[in-house]
Scaffold this motif. Structure first.
Motif, PDB file in Angstrom:
ATOM      1  N   GLU A 121       0.823  -1.202   0.000  1.00  0.00           N
ATOM      2  CA  GLU A 121       0.000   0.000   0.000  1.00  0.00           C
ATOM      3  C   GLU A 121       0.862   1.260   0.000  1.00  0.00           C
ATOM      4  O   GLU A 121       1.901   1.323   0.658  1.00  0.00           O
ATOM      5  N   GLN A 122       0.397   2.246  -0.750  1.00  0.00           N
ATOM      6  CA  GLN A 122       1.001   3.579  -0.760  1.00  0.00           C
ATOM      7  C   GLN A 122      -0.098   4.593  -0.507  1.00  0.00           C
ATOM      8  O   GLN A 122      -1.245   4.403  -0.909  1.00  0.00           O
ATOM      9  N   PHE A 123       0.275   5.693   0.125  1.00  0.00           N
ATOM     10  CA  PHE A 123      -0.683   6.769   0.370  1.00  0.00           C
ATOM     11  C   PHE A 123      -0.107   8.054  -0.210  1.00  0.00           C
ATOM     12  O   PHE A 123       0.972   8.494   0.180  1.00  0.00           O
ATOM     13  N   ARG A 124      -0.816   8.636  -1.176  1.00  0.00           N
ATOM     14  CA  ARG A 124      -0.390   9.857  -1.843  1.00  0.00           C
ATOM     15  C   ARG A 124      -1.352  10.990  -1.502  1.00  0.00           C
ATOM     16  O   ARG A 124      -2.533  10.758  -1.239  1.00  0.00           O
ATOM     17  N   VAL A 125      -0.831  12.203  -1.568  1.00  0.00           N
ATOM     18  CA  VAL A 125      -1.678  13.382  -1.400  1.00  0.00           C
ATOM     19  C   VAL A 125      -1.363  14.365  -2.516  1.00  0.00           C
ATOM     20  O   VAL A 125      -0.199  14.698  -2.755  1.00  0.00           O
ATOM     21  N   MET A 126      -2.413  14.803  -3.218  1.00  0.00           N
ATOM     22  CA  MET A 126      -2.309  15.866  -4.200  1.00  0.00           C
ATOM     23  C   MET A 126      -2.695  17.167  -3.504  1.00  0.00           C
ATOM     24  O   MET A 126      -3.830  17.305  -3.027  1.00  0.00           O
ATOM     25  N   PHE A 127      -1.771  18.100  -3.427  1.00  0.00           N
ATOM     26  CA  PHE A 127      -2.015  19.397  -2.798  1.00  0.00           C
ATOM     27  C   PHE A 127      -2.394  20.397  -3.899  1.00  0.00           C
ATOM     28  O   PHE A 127      -1.625  20.597  -4.849  1.00  0.00           O
ATOM     29  N   LEU A 128      -3.564  21.039  -3.768  1.00  0.00           N
ATOM     30  CA  LEU A 128      -4.105  21.902  -4.804  1.00  0.00           C
ATOM     31  C   LEU A 128      -4.300  23.326  -4.285  1.00  0.00           C
ATOM     32  O   LEU A 128      -4.518  23.536  -3.083  1.00  0.00           O
ATOM     33  N   ASP A 129      -4.247  24.290  -5.206  1.00  0.00           N
ATOM     34  CA  ASP A 129      -4.595  25.652  -4.817  1.00  0.00           C
ATOM     35  C   ASP A 129      -6.108  25.823  -4.901  1.00  0.00           C
ATOM     36  O   ASP A 129      -6.840  24.869  -5.202  1.00  0.00           O
ATOM     37  N   GLU A 130      -6.612  27.032  -4.659  1.00  0.00           N
ATOM     38  CA  GLU A 130      -8.059  27.243  -4.618  1.00  0.00           C
ATOM     39  C   GLU A 130      -8.722  27.073  -5.986  1.00  0.00           C
ATOM     40  O   GLU A 130      -9.936  26.909  -6.090  1.00  0.00           O
ATOM     41  N   HIS A 131      -7.907  27.096  -7.052  1.00  0.00           N
ATOM     42  CA  HIS A 131      -8.433  26.912  -8.409  1.00  0.00           C
ATOM     43  C   HIS A 131      -8.239  25.475  -8.906  1.00  0.00           C
ATOM     44  O   HIS A 131      -8.343  25.214 -10.098  1.00  0.00           O
ATOM     45  N   LEU A 135      -0.222  21.785  -6.793  1.00  0.00           N
ATOM     46  CA  LEU A 135       0.968  22.386  -6.211  1.00  0.00           C
ATOM     47  C   LEU A 135       2.048  21.338  -5.958  1.00  0.00           C
ATOM     48  O   LEU A 135       3.230  21.597  -6.147  1.00  0.00           O
ATOM     49  N   ALA A 136       1.629  20.159  -5.518  1.00  0.00           N
ATOM     50  CA  ALA A 136       2.583  19.081  -5.229  1.00  0.00           C
ATOM     51  C   ALA A 136       1.846  17.751  -5.193  1.00  0.00           C
ATOM     52  O   ALA A 136       0.660  17.687  -4.863  1.00  0.00           O
ATOM     53  N   ASP A 137       2.552  16.714  -5.550  1.00  0.00           N
ATOM     54  CA  ASP A 137       2.053  15.334  -5.510  1.00  0.00           C
ATOM     55  C   ASP A 137       3.051  14.563  -4.661  1.00  0.00           C
ATOM     56  O   ASP A 137       4.144  14.247  -5.115  1.00  0.00           O
ATOM     57  N   ASP A 138       2.678  14.278  -3.419  1.00  0.00           N
ATOM     58  CA  ASP A 138       3.624  13.694  -2.464  1.00  0.00           C
ATOM     59  C   ASP A 138       3.210  12.283  -2.062  1.00  0.00           C
ATOM     60  O   ASP A 138       2.038  12.039  -1.756  1.00  0.00           O
ATOM     61  N   LEU A 139       4.171  11.379  -2.056  1.00  0.00           N
ATOM     62  CA  LEU A 139       3.989  10.061  -1.474  1.00  0.00           C
ATOM     63  C   LEU A 139       4.203  10.212   0.028  1.00  0.00           C
ATOM     64  O   LEU A 139       5.320  10.435   0.479  1.00  0.00           O
ATOM     65  N   MET A 140       3.128  10.085   0.799  1.00  0.00           N
ATOM     66  CA  MET A 140       3.177  10.384   2.232  1.00  0.00           C
ATOM     67  C   MET A 140       3.333   9.141   3.103  1.00  0.00           C
ATOM     68  O   MET A 140       3.558   9.259   4.301  1.00  0.00           O
TER      69      MET A 140
END
Length: 223
Positions: A121-131, A135-140
Motif C-alpha cells: 500500500e502507498q498513500f499519496r496526497v495531491m495538494f491543490l490551490d483554490e483553483h 501544487l505538489a504530488d507527495d507520497l506520504m
C-alpha cells in the motif's frame, strides 16, 4: 502485407477508445523492438494483455510482475521498466498542467499507472490551490500489503507550507478491490475534520485497485 492485428490497430478508434487488437499490436511491436531475439512476441503480448487488461496497465505493472510474465532470462523487464518510468513522467507532467475538476479521468489514469500494480500500500496526497491546480504530488506513506501509515498532522503541515487550499487523497489496494475499509473511512474523516480546522478542504479520496477505482466523493462519503 500487415497482419490483421496491425491493420486493425491502424483503424480509427471510436470516441478515443483503444481496441483489444490495437493494444495487442502495440505490445507485440514493443516487445519486438526491445528484444529483437524474443522467440514468441505474439504469445507474450497476448499473455500480458490477458493478465493486465490493457497495454497501459501492462506497462504500469510492478517490475516483479513483469519478471514473472516475461522471464528473467530476457532483457525485457528492465527495458519495460524504463518505458514505465517514461510513461509516468508524461502522466505527471499532464497532471501538473490540468485543472483537477475537469481532468478527473486523467488523474485516475495517472493514479492507476503509478499505484495500481504496487505490491504494498502507498498513500499519496495531491495538494491543490483554490483553483484546483496542482501544487505538489507527495507520497506520504508506504506500508505493507494491506496497510500504509497515514499521519494527518503531517499532511496538514505540508498543506500549510505549500499554501494549499484543497487536497485529493489517494491510496492503492494491492489485493485489487478498491472498496474502502472501515479503517479507510475513519482515517479519511479524521483528515477531513482536521482540514476544516485548518481551512483546508479534502476534495476527494480515491482508492485504486487492479483496473478499478473508488471515489469517496462519487459515493457521497465526502461532500
Amino acid at each position: 502485407m500487415p497482419d490483421n492485428a496491425t491493420a486493425q490497430a491502424r483503424q480509427p478508434q471510436v470516441d478515443g477508445a483503444i481496441s483489444h487488437a490495437a493494444d495487442l499490436a502495440f505490445l507485440r511491436d514493443l516487445i519486438r523492438t526491445l528484444d529483437t531475439g524474443h522467440p514468441a512476441p505474439d504469445r507474450l503480448a497476448a499473455s500480458l494483455l490477458a493478465r493486465f487488461g490493457s497495454a497501459g496497465m501492462a506497462l504500469s505493472a510492478h517490475v516483479g510482475a513483469l519478471d514473472e510474465m516475461a522471464g528473467r532470462e530476457t532483457a525485457l523487464p528492465p527495458f519495460l521498466a524504463v518505458v514505465r518510468e517514461l510513461a509516468l513522467r508524461l502522466y505527471r507532467s499532464r497532471v501538473r498542467r490540468m485543472d483537477m475538476l475537469s481532468g478527473q479521468d486523467g488523474l485516475v489514469a495517472y493514479l492507476q499507472a503509478c499505484m495500481g500494480h504496487e505490491v504494498v500500500e502507498q498513500f499519496r496526497v495531491m495538494f491543490l490551490d483554490e483553483h484546483f491546480r496542482l501544487l505538489a504530488d507527495d507520497l506520504m506513506g508506504t506500508g505493507t500489503v494491506n496497510h500504509s501509515p497515514v499521519y494527518p498532522r503531517e499532511i496538514m503541515r505540508r498543506a500549510l507550507k505549500l499554501g494549499a487550499a484543497k487536497l485529493v487523497l489517494a491510496h492503492n489496494h494491492p489485493a485489487g478491490r478498491p472498496e474502502p475499509s472501515g479503517a479507510d473511512i475513519e482515517m479519511t474523516m479524521r483528515i477531513v475534520q482536521l482540514g476544516r480546522l485548518m481551512r483546508v478542504t479534502v476534495h476527494d479520496h480515491i482508492i485504486v485497485g487492479n483496473g478499478r477505482v473508488h471515489s469517496f466523493r462519487a459515493m457521497g462519503l465526502i461532500t
